[in-house]
Design a protein around this motif. Structure first.
Motif, PDB file in Angstrom:
ATOM      1  N   ARG A   4       0.853  -1.193   0.000  1.00 36.21           N
ATOM      2  CA  ARG A   4       0.000   0.000   0.000  1.00 36.21           C
ATOM      3  C   ARG A   4       0.885   1.237   0.000  1.00 36.21           C
ATOM      4  O   ARG A   4       1.825   1.336   0.784  1.00 36.21           O
ATOM      5  CB  ARG A   4      -0.917  -0.008   1.207  1.00 36.21           C
ATOM      6  CG  ARG A   4      -1.940  -1.136   1.142  1.00 36.21           C
ATOM      7  CD  ARG A   4      -2.754  -1.234   2.406  1.00 36.21           C
ATOM      8  NE  ARG A   4      -3.662  -0.124   2.562  1.00 36.21           N
ATOM      9  CZ  ARG A   4      -4.917  -0.106   2.130  1.00 36.21           C
ATOM     10  NH1 ARG A   4      -5.400  -1.139   1.493  1.00 36.21           N
ATOM     11  NH2 ARG A   4      -5.681   0.940   2.330  1.00 36.21           N
ATOM     12  N   VAL A  18      -4.889   9.640  -1.491  1.00 37.84           N
ATOM     13  CA  VAL A  18      -5.018   8.488  -2.381  1.00 37.84           C
ATOM     14  C   VAL A  18      -4.216   7.333  -1.799  1.00 37.84           C
ATOM     15  O   VAL A  18      -3.089   7.515  -1.360  1.00 37.84           O
ATOM     16  CB  VAL A  18      -4.507   8.815  -3.800  1.00 37.84           C
ATOM     17  CG1 VAL A  18      -4.579   7.587  -4.697  1.00 37.84           C
ATOM     18  CG2 VAL A  18      -5.285   9.964  -4.404  1.00 37.84           C
ATOM     19  N   THR A  19      -4.807   6.150  -1.809  1.00 38.07           N
ATOM     20  CA  THR A  19      -4.104   4.927  -1.451  1.00 38.07           C
ATOM     21  C   THR A  19      -4.055   4.048  -2.689  1.00 38.07           C
ATOM     22  O   THR A  19      -5.081   3.799  -3.322  1.00 38.07           O
ATOM     23  CB  THR A  19      -4.819   4.175  -0.317  1.00 38.07           C
ATOM     24  OG1 THR A  19      -4.870   5.024   0.831  1.00 38.07           O
ATOM     25  CG2 THR A  19      -4.090   2.892   0.041  1.00 38.07           C
ATOM     26  N   VAL A  27      -5.400  -1.462  -6.830  1.00 40.78           N
ATOM     27  CA  VAL A  27      -6.613  -0.834  -6.316  1.00 40.78           C
ATOM     28  C   VAL A  27      -6.272   0.600  -5.932  1.00 40.78           C
ATOM     29  O   VAL A  27      -5.288   0.844  -5.237  1.00 40.78           O
ATOM     30  CB  VAL A  27      -7.147  -1.589  -5.076  1.00 40.78           C
ATOM     31  CG1 VAL A  27      -8.368  -0.889  -4.510  1.00 40.78           C
ATOM     32  CG2 VAL A  27      -7.473  -3.029  -5.436  1.00 40.78           C
ATOM     33  N   GLU A  29      -7.906   4.034  -4.133  1.00 39.86           N
ATOM     34  CA  GLU A  29      -8.990   4.606  -3.336  1.00 39.86           C
ATOM     35  C   GLU A  29      -8.694   6.089  -3.129  1.00 39.86           C
ATOM     36  O   GLU A  29      -7.573   6.448  -2.786  1.00 39.86           O
ATOM     37  CB  GLU A  29      -9.076   3.935  -1.970  1.00 39.86           C
ATOM     38  CG  GLU A  29      -9.352   2.462  -2.033  1.00 39.86           C
ATOM     39  CD  GLU A  29      -9.235   1.801  -0.668  1.00 39.86           C
ATOM     40  OE1 GLU A  29      -9.902   0.791  -0.480  1.00 39.86           O
ATOM     41  OE2 GLU A  29      -8.482   2.300   0.180  1.00 39.86           O
ATOM     42  N   GLU A  36     -14.637   8.750   1.292  1.00 39.17           N
ATOM     43  CA  GLU A  36     -14.306   8.074   0.040  1.00 39.17           C
ATOM     44  C   GLU A  36     -15.155   8.638  -1.089  1.00 39.17           C
ATOM     45  O   GLU A  36     -16.383   8.649  -1.019  1.00 39.17           O
ATOM     46  CB  GLU A  36     -14.525   6.567   0.145  1.00 39.17           C
ATOM     47  CG  GLU A  36     -14.045   5.843  -1.094  1.00 39.17           C
ATOM     48  CD  GLU A  36     -14.099   4.338  -0.980  1.00 39.17           C
ATOM     49  OE1 GLU A  36     -14.307   3.709  -2.023  1.00 39.17           O
ATOM     50  OE2 GLU A  36     -13.940   3.796   0.131  1.00 39.17           O
ATOM     51  N   GLY A  38     -13.865   8.146  -4.573  1.00 38.86           N
ATOM     52  CA  GLY A  38     -13.502   7.466  -5.805  1.00 38.86           C
ATOM     53  C   GLY A  38     -12.799   6.156  -5.524  1.00 38.86           C
ATOM     54  O   GLY A  38     -12.144   5.998  -4.498  1.00 38.86           O
ATOM     55  N   TYR A  39     -12.975   5.213  -6.465  1.00 35.14           N
ATOM     56  CA  TYR A  39     -12.407   3.881  -6.308  1.00 35.14           C
ATOM     57  C   TYR A  39     -12.250   3.291  -7.706  1.00 35.14           C
ATOM     58  O   TYR A  39     -13.142   3.437  -8.547  1.00 35.14           O
ATOM     59  CB  TYR A  39     -13.367   3.023  -5.476  1.00 35.14           C
ATOM     60  CG  TYR A  39     -12.908   1.606  -5.256  1.00 35.14           C
ATOM     61  CD1 TYR A  39     -12.123   1.277  -4.160  1.00 35.14           C
ATOM     62  CD2 TYR A  39     -13.262   0.589  -6.144  1.00 35.14           C
ATOM     63  CE1 TYR A  39     -11.713  -0.032  -3.947  1.00 35.14           C
ATOM     64  CE2 TYR A  39     -12.856  -0.712  -5.939  1.00 35.14           C
ATOM     65  CZ  TYR A  39     -12.077  -1.014  -4.836  1.00 35.14           C
ATOM     66  OH  TYR A  39     -11.661  -2.300  -4.620  1.00 35.14           O
ATOM     67  N   ALA A  40     -11.118   2.654  -7.959  1.00 39.13           N
ATOM     68  CA  ALA A  40     -10.917   2.010  -9.256  1.00 39.13           C
ATOM     69  C   ALA A  40      -9.932   0.864  -9.106  1.00 39.13           C
ATOM     70  O   ALA A  40      -9.119   0.853  -8.186  1.00 39.13           O
ATOM     71  CB  ALA A  40     -10.395   3.014 -10.274  1.00 39.13           C
ATOM     72  N   THR A  41     -10.027  -0.094 -10.007  1.00 35.65           N
ATOM     73  CA  THR A  41      -9.077  -1.196 -10.056  1.00 35.65           C
ATOM     74  C   THR A  41      -8.530  -1.293 -11.470  1.00 35.65           C
ATOM     75  O   THR A  41      -9.162  -0.842 -12.432  1.00 35.65           O
ATOM     76  CB  THR A  41      -9.735  -2.537  -9.683  1.00 35.65           C
ATOM     77  OG1 THR A  41     -10.774  -2.810 -10.602  1.00 35.65           O
ATOM     78  CG2 THR A  41     -10.290  -2.510  -8.271  1.00 35.65           C
ATOM     79  N   VAL A  50      -9.290   8.248 -12.028  1.00 40.03           N
ATOM     80  CA  VAL A  50     -10.450   8.261 -11.133  1.00 40.03           C
ATOM     81  C   VAL A  50     -11.023   9.675 -11.147  1.00 40.03           C
ATOM     82  O   VAL A  50     -10.318  10.635 -10.833  1.00 40.03           O
ATOM     83  CB  VAL A  50     -10.054   7.865  -9.690  1.00 40.03           C
ATOM     84  CG1 VAL A  50     -11.280   7.849  -8.795  1.00 40.03           C
ATOM     85  CG2 VAL A  50      -9.348   6.513  -9.671  1.00 40.03           C
TER      86      VAL A  50
END
Length: 92
Positions: A4, A18-19, A27, A29, A36, A38-41, A50
């Motif tokens: 991470r 952002v992580t 991933v 986040e 939170e 935004g989230y994307a993979t 994002v």
């Protein structure tokens, strides 16, 4: 192996964090002012975009561009009318 990485920037009085978790599936986040938004993979080291919204009046559309690799991940905050800003890495 998963790792991470954390990034942060303050923009227009708002905190953007952002992580990025690396591994077989990256991933991303995004938190704005601790919430939170935004989230994307993405597969492996592919870059990801994002879309977020900053809670200004009126709300400001922004984009986080994250590259999970190769090497150390990188994040950039893009806001219309402002030069893209590289986000600082955070250790924690």
């Amino acid at each position: 192996m998963k790792r991470r990485h954390h990034f942060h920037i303050d923009h227009a009085g708002h905190s953007v964090s952002v992580t990025v978790q690396t591994g077989h599936k990256a991933v991303v986040e995004v938190l704005v002012d601790g919430k939170e938004t935004g989230y994307a993979t993405t597969a492996a080291d592919r870059p990801v975009t994002v879309h977020i919204e900053l809670p200004t009046e009126p709300p400001t559309q922004a984009t986080i561009r994250a590259a999970a690799g190769p090497g150390i991940p990188r994040c950039v905050l893009e806001v219309p009318g402002v030069e893209p800003q590289v986000m600082s890495p955070r250790l924690y």
